[in-house]
Design an enzyme around this catalytic site. Structure first.
Site, PDB file in Angstrom:
ATOM      1  N   ARG A 295       0.824  -1.276  -0.290  1.00 14.16           N
ATOM      2  CA  ARG A 295      -0.305   0.030  -0.226  1.00 14.16           C
ATOM      3  C   ARG A 295       0.772   1.525  -0.186  1.00 14.16           C
ATOM      4  O   ARG A 295       1.097   2.038   1.212  1.00 14.16           O
ATOM      5  CB  ARG A 295      -0.966   0.127   0.827  1.00 14.16           C
ATOM      6  CG  ARG A 295      -2.276  -0.927   1.366  1.00 14.16           C
ATOM      7  CD  ARG A 295      -2.500  -1.075   2.579  1.00 14.16           C
ATOM      8  NE  ARG A 295      -3.488  -2.479   2.737  1.00 14.16           N
ATOM      9  CZ  ARG A 295      -3.676  -3.178   3.420  1.00 14.16           C
ATOM     10  NH1 ARG A 295      -1.956  -3.571   3.914  1.00 14.16           N
ATOM     11  NH2 ARG A 295      -4.506  -3.833   3.276  1.00 14.16           N
ATOM     12  N   ARG A 331       1.194  -1.112  -5.464  1.00 11.10           N
ATOM     13  CA  ARG A 331      -0.812  -0.382  -5.334  1.00 11.10           C
ATOM     14  C   ARG A 331       0.140   0.797  -5.778  1.00 11.10           C
ATOM     15  O   ARG A 331       0.345   1.575  -4.482  1.00 11.10           O
ATOM     16  CB  ARG A 331      -1.637  -0.284  -4.949  1.00 11.10           C
ATOM     17  CG  ARG A 331      -2.903   0.283  -4.884  1.00 11.10           C
ATOM     18  CD  ARG A 331      -3.959  -0.169  -4.610  1.00 11.10           C
ATOM     19  NE  ARG A 331      -3.699   0.479  -2.497  1.00 11.10           N
ATOM     20  CZ  ARG A 331      -4.932   0.055  -2.006  1.00 11.10           C
ATOM     21  NH1 ARG A 331      -5.031  -0.851  -2.499  1.00 11.10           N
ATOM     22  NH2 ARG A 331      -4.155   0.422  -0.852  1.00 11.10           N
ATOM     23  N   GLU A 429     -12.445  -3.193  -8.546  1.00  4.30           N
ATOM     24  CA  GLU A 429     -13.062  -3.275  -6.790  1.00  4.30           C
ATOM     25  C   GLU A 429     -14.367  -2.208  -7.052  1.00  4.30           C
ATOM     26  O   GLU A 429     -14.623  -1.806  -6.387  1.00  4.30           O
ATOM     27  CB  GLU A 429     -11.737  -2.133  -6.043  1.00  4.30           C
ATOM     28  CG  GLU A 429     -11.156  -1.384  -6.426  1.00  4.30           C
ATOM     29  CD  GLU A 429     -10.399  -1.022  -6.110  1.00  4.30           C
ATOM     30  OE1 GLU A 429     -10.431  -0.617  -4.389  1.00  4.30           O
ATOM     31  OE2 GLU A 429      -9.263  -0.165  -6.330  1.00  4.30           O
ATOM     32  N   ASN A 452     -12.612  -4.983  -0.172  1.00  3.43           N
ATOM     33  CA  ASN A 452     -13.237  -4.037   0.318  1.00  3.43           C
ATOM     34  C   ASN A 452     -13.937  -3.360  -0.677  1.00  3.43           C
ATOM     35  O   ASN A 452     -14.966  -3.049  -0.615  1.00  3.43           O
ATOM     36  CB  ASN A 452     -12.316  -3.737   1.308  1.00  3.43           C
ATOM     37  CG  ASN A 452     -11.059  -4.651   2.190  1.00  3.43           C
ATOM     38  OD1 ASN A 452     -11.245  -5.923   1.781  1.00  3.43           O
ATOM     39  ND2 ASN A 452      -9.891  -3.990   2.770  1.00  3.43           N
ATOM     40  N   ARG A 463     -18.493   1.083   3.625  1.00  5.12           N
ATOM     41  CA  ARG A 463     -17.459   0.799   4.886  1.00  5.12           C
ATOM     42  C   ARG A 463     -16.909   0.778   6.578  1.00  5.12           C
ATOM     43  O   ARG A 463     -16.696  -0.112   7.103  1.00  5.12           O
ATOM     44  CB  ARG A 463     -16.489  -0.268   4.530  1.00  5.12           C
ATOM     45  CG  ARG A 463     -15.122   0.551   3.386  1.00  5.12           C
ATOM     46  CD  ARG A 463     -14.615  -1.024   2.642  1.00  5.12           C
ATOM     47  NE  ARG A 463     -13.436   0.020   1.736  1.00  5.12           N
ATOM     48  CZ  ARG A 463     -12.563   0.160   2.754  1.00  5.12           C
ATOM     49  NH1 ARG A 463     -11.713  -1.217   3.763  1.00  5.12           N
ATOM     50  NH2 ARG A 463     -11.103   0.529   1.920  1.00  5.12           N
ATOM     51  N   CYS A 500      -6.994  -9.742  -2.816  1.00  7.46           N
ATOM     52  CA  CYS A 500      -6.342  -8.847  -2.000  1.00  7.46           C
ATOM     53  C   CYS A 500      -6.540  -7.902  -1.200  1.00  7.46           C
ATOM     54  O   CYS A 500      -6.126  -7.347  -0.048  1.00  7.46           O
ATOM     55  CB  CYS A 500      -5.090  -8.328  -2.902  1.00  7.46           C
ATOM     56  SG  CYS A 500      -5.669  -5.841  -3.545  1.00  7.46           S
TER      57      CYS A 500
END
Length: 542
Positions: A295, A331, A429, A452, A463, A500
């Site tokens: 990240r 990423r 995503e 997520n 979330r 991931c």
């Protein structure tokens, strides 16, 4: 003895002293004083204490993230030696007969405004540094000291909530568990707890003012309970359970060095998610096959200005060199939504999760993106590095990314800088990316499914909103169907697809993901061996 019930975000049980972290708004009151020289002396003493704190922070940062990233603490130390800054505080005390706290706060505000009004971008950035230094001095003057955990014994961190920028600065070796009043099961505090293999509770209805640093507590991630000042029988039972958990972990350790192969011969890659080079130790310790998600936005958090190309290059280079040929997927920055950074000047948004974030920032502000790409391409020379781009919703975005990549490559060539264009993939995503994954697969080298955000966007549930935890269903049939669709479309084009997001670590879904054809699962380092055990023991497919 006090019991509180919360929600567990990582199972485990631990007992130890509490470290209570309270938010401070640093509102300083003006008071008239009789002895200005005594107040000036207090300021000088606070300056010396602050210098020592910054010295410790610098040493810690050098060990964890390298010399370039630690430089900010040296800058802060130098600012504490600035004669204009110090004389301004002392003059205010002597002329206006005000208390030291007020003089420091007022001088800090004045200097911060002065820097912010300058045309030079470097000088503008110093505005935030002055604020940071002034707050540190006020804390030391008021006796609150420093929240730097490196000077504490290993503790259970108790707080109202913790931001990503706060958690990234913590000395992870000093943390036994997290307990927070607020927070979400998908927050970055939760992600950090899972990475570190420590219990964590959120939504605990405790009164922080009634708790004291140093008091004993038991955090039970299995029952979601925290017990403050446990009685002797509870302490004995806890010690017994901690021993049992240690024995289970010892059995998992025997899986180190073994392959992730099902009994019928299907191999799956199990990689680790990390937030910084400081987490590489967890990766090695848990025998991960590679890094499936670095990240990179954590390089931008907990600081007052953008990391330079050189700082980023050193971090990425260290990661690929440490992994010695194993895959490292980095990423590109995913700032925005719950990861707010003041110096990005993103502005207030009604719905930041659907707003200006991730690849959208990179495409709108290509100078930020180019600095990161240059660092990544330079680091790719030193190991097995791959790059992936987050929050993709269209083929047009991928085309724009490749156009910027071509510009960066041309710049590096002209400057005769050593580089390598690595494997490039995208995060899946958004439902939009899922529905056109057949077309996207033709354009990229791989997919990594970020479950997520995919779950949040598919179910229209924020979330980060703890009130919606009961509605958030990561096992929703729609989400699982989307994952299957993405994997199938990747394979049709001869590309690989992994997961991931946190769902990859859901042990109840591991067998299902393997049967779907998922090629890679990237999870918190603490979950690597648990996944390996399931993969090696799962029944052959009928």
């Amino acid at each position: 003895m006090q019991y509180f019930q919360g929600k567990s975000v990582y199972k485990g049980i631990v007992m130890g002293p509490v470290a209570v972290l309270k938010k401070n708004d640093y509102q300083v009151k003006r008071a008239r004083i009789e002895d200005p020289e005594a107040e000036v002396k207090r300021v000088k003493e606070a300056v010396e204490v602050s210098k020592k704190q910054l010295g410790r922070l610098y040493d810690k940062a050098v060990r964890e993230v390298g010399e370039a990233s630690a430089a900010i603490f040296e800058v802060h130390q130098m600012m504490l030696e600035d004669e204009d800054y110090l004389e301004s505080m002392e003059n205010m005390i002597r002329i206006e007969l005000v208390n030291a706290e007020y003089a420091v706060a007022a001088t800090g505000d004045n200097f911060a405004e002065m820097f912010a009004a300058m045309d030079d971008e470097y000088m503008k950035a110093r505005s935030a540094d002055v604020k940071d230094i002034s707050e540190r001095l006020v804390r030391n003057l008021s006796g609150e000291g420093d929240n730097d955990l490196s000077s504490m014994e290993p503790s259970i961190i108790v707080a109202d909530d913790l931001s990503p920028s706060e958690t990234v600065q913590m000395d992870k070796e000093k943390i036994l568990a997290f307990v927070t009043v607020h927070g979400s099961t998908n927050s970055h505090t939760a992600i950090l707890a899972r990475m570190m293999n420590i219990p964590a509770l959120i939504g605990v209805p405790m009164d922080l003012n009634s708790l004291k640093t140093g008091m004993m507590a038991v955090v039970d991630g299995f029952s979601g309970q925290v017990i403050f000042e446990p009685e002797e029988d509870v302490q004995k039972e806890t010690e017994k359970r901690m021993q049992e958990e240690a024995e289970k972990q010892k059995l998992l350790e025997e899986l180190k060095g073994k392959e992730n192969i099902t009994p019928d011969g299907r191999k799956i890659n199990i990689y680790a998610n990390i937030g910084s080079v400081g987490d590489l130790g967890y990766v090695m310790e848990n025998d991960a096959g590679g890094i499936g998600l670095f990240r990179s936005e954590f390089l931008y958090l907990g600081r007052n200005d953008f990391p330079t190309e050189e700082e980023q290059f050193q971090a990425y280079k260290q990661a690929v060199q440490t992994m010695a040929g194993k895959k490292v997927i980095i990423r590109t920055l995913d700032i925005g939504a719950d990861k707010q950074v003041e110096y990005f000047n993103l502005g207030k948004e009604e719905n930041p999760a659907l707003g200006y974030r991730a690849i959208r920032i990179c495409l709108k502000q290509p100078e930020i993106f180019k600095a990161q790409l240059r660092a990544l391409f330079r680091a790719a020379v030193y190991g097995n590095l791959s790059v992936m781009y987050p929050m993709i919703t269209s083929t047009e975005e991928v085309e724009k990314i490749y156009a910027i990549v071509a510009e960066v490559e041309e710049e590096l060539k002209k400057q005769e800088v050593q580089y390598k264009i690595p494997e490039q993939g995208i995060m899946i995503e958004t439902p939009a990316a899922v529905m056109i994954s057949d077309r996207l697969a033709e354009m990229v080298d791989f997919f990594s499914i970020g479950t997520n955000d995919l779950t949040q966007y598919t179910l229209a549930i924020d979330r980060q909103n703890e009130q919606l935890d009961d509605f958030y269903n990561a096992h929703h049939e729609a989400v699982l169907r989307m994952i299957r669709m993405v994997v199938e479309n990747a394979h049709k084009c001869g590309k690989w697809a992994g997961i991931c997001g946190e769902l990859g670590a859901d042990l109840t879904l591991t067998e299902q993901f393997v049967r779907m054809g998922v090629d890679e699962l990237s999870v918190a380092p603490s979950m690597i061996l648990k996944l390996r055990k399931i993969v090696r023991e799962m029944k052959a497919e009928e």
